[in-house]
Write a protein that holds these residues in place. Structure first.
Motif, PDB file in Angstrom:
ATOM      1  N   THR A 356      40.783  42.668  30.696  1.00 53.99           N
ATOM      2  CA  THR A 356      40.186  43.449  31.782  1.00 53.99           C
ATOM      3  C   THR A 356      41.062  44.666  32.007  1.00 53.99           C
ATOM      4  O   THR A 356      42.156  44.562  32.565  1.00 53.99           O
ATOM      5  N   PHE A 357      40.590  45.810  31.543  1.00 52.57           N
ATOM      6  CA  PHE A 357      41.301  47.069  31.743  1.00 52.57           C
ATOM      7  C   PHE A 357      40.575  47.823  32.857  1.00 52.57           C
ATOM      8  O   PHE A 357      39.456  48.306  32.666  1.00 52.57           O
ATOM      9  N   TYR A 358      41.211  47.925  33.989  1.00 51.53           N
ATOM     10  CA  TYR A 358      40.609  48.561  35.155  1.00 51.53           C
ATOM     11  C   TYR A 358      41.567  49.645  35.633  1.00 51.53           C
ATOM     12  O   TYR A 358      42.773  49.580  35.374  1.00 51.53           O
ATOM     13  N   LYS A 452      31.496  43.403  39.618  1.00 52.59           N
ATOM     14  CA  LYS A 452      31.595  42.689  40.897  1.00 52.59           C
ATOM     15  C   LYS A 452      32.845  41.808  40.970  1.00 52.59           C
ATOM     16  O   LYS A 452      32.765  40.595  41.186  1.00 52.59           O
ATOM     17  N   PHE A 453      33.970  42.428  40.795  1.00 54.98           N
ATOM     18  CA  PHE A 453      35.229  41.697  40.926  1.00 54.98           C
ATOM     19  C   PHE A 453      35.395  41.203  42.357  1.00 54.98           C
ATOM     20  O   PHE A 453      34.881  41.794  43.307  1.00 54.98           O
ATOM     21  N   TYR A 454      36.170  40.154  42.508  1.00 55.61           N
ATOM     22  CA  TYR A 454      36.386  39.565  43.837  1.00 55.61           C
ATOM     23  C   TYR A 454      37.017  40.581  44.772  1.00 55.61           C
ATOM     24  O   TYR A 454      36.558  40.775  45.891  1.00 55.61           O
ATOM     25  N   ASN A 455      38.088  41.265  44.329  1.00 59.40           N
ATOM     26  CA  ASN A 455      38.707  42.319  45.147  1.00 59.40           C
ATOM     27  C   ASN A 455      39.623  43.142  44.248  1.00 59.40           C
ATOM     28  O   ASN A 455      40.818  42.863  44.145  1.00 59.40           O
ATOM     29  N   ASN A 462      38.754  38.197  39.452  1.00 64.96           N
ATOM     30  CA  ASN A 462      37.854  37.081  39.221  1.00 64.96           C
ATOM     31  C   ASN A 462      36.413  37.558  39.357  1.00 64.96           C
ATOM     32  O   ASN A 462      36.123  38.495  40.110  1.00 64.96           O
ATOM     33  N   ILE A 463      35.520  36.897  38.645  1.00 56.44           N
ATOM     34  CA  ILE A 463      34.091  37.204  38.761  1.00 56.44           C
ATOM     35  C   ILE A 463      33.328  35.917  39.064  1.00 56.44           C
ATOM     36  O   ILE A 463      33.856  34.808  38.882  1.00 56.44           O
ATOM     37  N   ASP A 464      32.094  36.078  39.529  1.00 60.20           N
ATOM     38  CA  ASP A 464      31.235  34.911  39.709  1.00 60.20           C
ATOM     39  C   ASP A 464      29.943  35.129  38.927  1.00 60.20           C
ATOM     40  O   ASP A 464      29.849  36.045  38.107  1.00 60.20           O
TER      41      ASP A 464
END
Length: 504
Positions: A356-358, A452-455, A462-464
């Motif tokens: 995950t590169f953000y 839609k990452f958790y924060n 984390n994702i759902d």
């Protein structure tokens, strides 16, 4: 003329009254109000000064009062220091006859420098209290700080007063080489979890030696400090998955300011540098924060740097800066980088899977991923990018385009993205960015859909099941466990985290 004379006399009287210091006051009656009843000074290392903390004292009465004494309970022996409305008093410990006007307030600033031996041996807390007045009118505000013991590693001072130095990129910098037979610290090439380590200057790994960081090791770097792994030397980071938010089994690299104010400030220390010719590096379960460059990899020998289950946050320039390097990366998360979270320049050979590169740096001039086969001013200026492969990855952020290619026709530029979620919002007719019509370089690309990452602002990626990255991976590339040890499903999710319901 008479009018002018009246104004002149009035001005003199006004100036005289404004310079008075002999206020008529009454004695304090023990009714002061405080902005807090306990001042918690964040954790500090032994004998390292804390930040300065603030307490506000209010006189809510309609009378000017005099506080007979403001003092630390431990008096001149206290390890705390105060200033009261800018006054230093008796060594910052005792202040007599402090005036506080009606409906007014004053500021007290508190700091400490204490040894581990000063703290309570059962909880390592050092405490004292600020006392206002005495007897029946006495009021108190508690002071609490945690003192942490540590191993300090630093350059020695030469007889002429200069500091010990090592050479990095042809420059002499304050630093020292780790010694496996040091009389005080034992084998400095093995970092364990018994005590944290605080490094001043650059800690160098000598040629042909290996530095090892065991699970749970904590390393704190002072300003302008870092780790330098020399030619033919190796870095082994042997962290493990943790079961709590304390990251008890991770290896943690961060700045040495422990106060909460500094938790997310970038650029507090320099970098981990893997020099040209360094070799056989393995990095597993590393959490690295607040550097200028997280990992600076110039590894041009025949070995591949193995980076797994690693998080890199809040770097003022790059999370990973790779220069003609060889990297195999799995379950990597990088966020908040001033220039690029991942920058692979001057060619090289790279393979990243479930990363995950953000990048949510405040400036728009940043990238999550930057690839180039050139280096301005180098000789030669270009080198082959023989491979840059991204499988089951997320490349996203707050900028318009988070994926950038800087390609010279004078050298190879081989890249491929497979089953990746990618942010690239602007219209670009370049043949390099034909995400839907270029199967040589792009396969199964999800473009500009929200993961839609958790924060993301708190580095929680984390994702759902509502994420666009949910179950979009290719099983052929799947890593069995995610970054925190959860089993991946088939098909797997994109990025470093396997999806789970967010906590309520």
């Amino acid at each position: 003329m008479r009018h002018f004379f009246v104004l002149f006399i009035f001005g003199i009287l006004l100036a005289a009254s404004s310079c008075r210091t002999d206020f008529d006051t009454t004695a304090s009656s023990g009714n002061l109000k405080f902005s807090k009843d306990t001042v918690y000074l964040d954790t500090v290392f032994k004998n390292i000064g804390s930040s300065t903390y603030q307490l506000k004292v209010y006189n809510t009465s309609k009378k000017d009062i005099s506080i007979p004494v403001i003092q630390l309970k431990k008096g001149l022996n206290s390890k705390y220091r105060m200033t009261v409305d800018g006054m230093s008093g008796n060594n910052g410990k005792i202040f007599n006859n402090v005036t506080l006007l009606a409906k007014d307030s004053l500021y007290i600033f508190v700091e400490t420098t204490a040894d581990i031996t000063d703290a309570n041996p059962t909880d390592f807390l050092y405490t004292d209290e600020i006392q206002f007045d005495s007897g029946a009118n006495q009021q108190k505000v508690a002071l609490v700080t945690l003192i942490q013991d540590a191993v300090f590693l630093y350059p020695q001072q030469n007889p002429d007063g200069t500091k010990e130095k090592i050479q990095i990129d042809g420059k002499a910098v304050d630093g020292f080489y780790l010694n496996e037979t040091d009389a005080v610290n034992g084998n400095e090439l093995i970092f364990n979890n018994t005590k944290p380590y605080v490094i001043y200057g650059y800690a160098g790994v000598p040629q042909s030696k290996t530095v090892t960081f065991e699970a749970g090791a904590r390393v704190y770097f002072h300003a302008n400090s870092g780790l330098f792994v020399d030619k033919n030397a190796s870095l082994k980071i042997n962290g493990a998955a943790s079961t709590s938010s304390k990251l008890e089994n991770e290896v943690v690299f961060r700045g040495d300011r422990l106060e909460s104010l500094y938790a997310d400030i970038p650029g507090q220390w320099d970098a981990v540098i893997l020099a040209d010719g360094s070799t056989n590096h393995t990095i597993n379960h590393l959490t690295l924060k607040n550097a200028t460059i997280g990992l600076s990899i110039r590894n041009q020998d025949a070995t591949t740097v193995q980076i797994k289950n690693t998080q890199i946050y809040n770097c003022s320039q790059y999370g990973i800066l790779a220069q003609n390097a060889r990297i195999n990366g799995e379950n990597i998360v990088i966020n908040y980088s001033g220039l690029a979270s991942l920058s692979c320049i001057y060619g090289g050979d790279y393979n990243f899977t479930h990363a995950t590169f953000y990048n949510n740096w405040s400036s728009s001039q940043h990238f999550a991923v930057h690839l180039s086969n050139r280096l301005a001013g180098a000789t030669p200026e270009t080198k082959d990018l023989t491979k840059a492969t991204f499988n089951n990855c997320i490349i996203y952020g707050t900028s318009t385009n988070e994926f950038n290619l800087d390609k010279s026709a004078n050298a190879q530029f081989v890249y491929q993205l497979n089953n990746c979620l990618l942010k690239f919002s602007s219209t670009n007719n370049s043949p390099d960015y034909q995400f839907k019509n270029d199967p040589v370089h792009y396969n199964q690309i999800i473009l500009n859909e929200n993961p839609k990452f958790y924060n993301a602002s708190k580095n929680k990626f984390n994702i759902d099941k509502t994420s666009a990255a949910f179950a979009k991976g290719n099983q052929a590339y799947a890593i069995p466990l995610d970054i925190i040890g959860n089993a991946r499903t088939s098909p797997p999710d994109l990025g470093a985290y396997q999806s789970k319901d967010f906590p309520k």
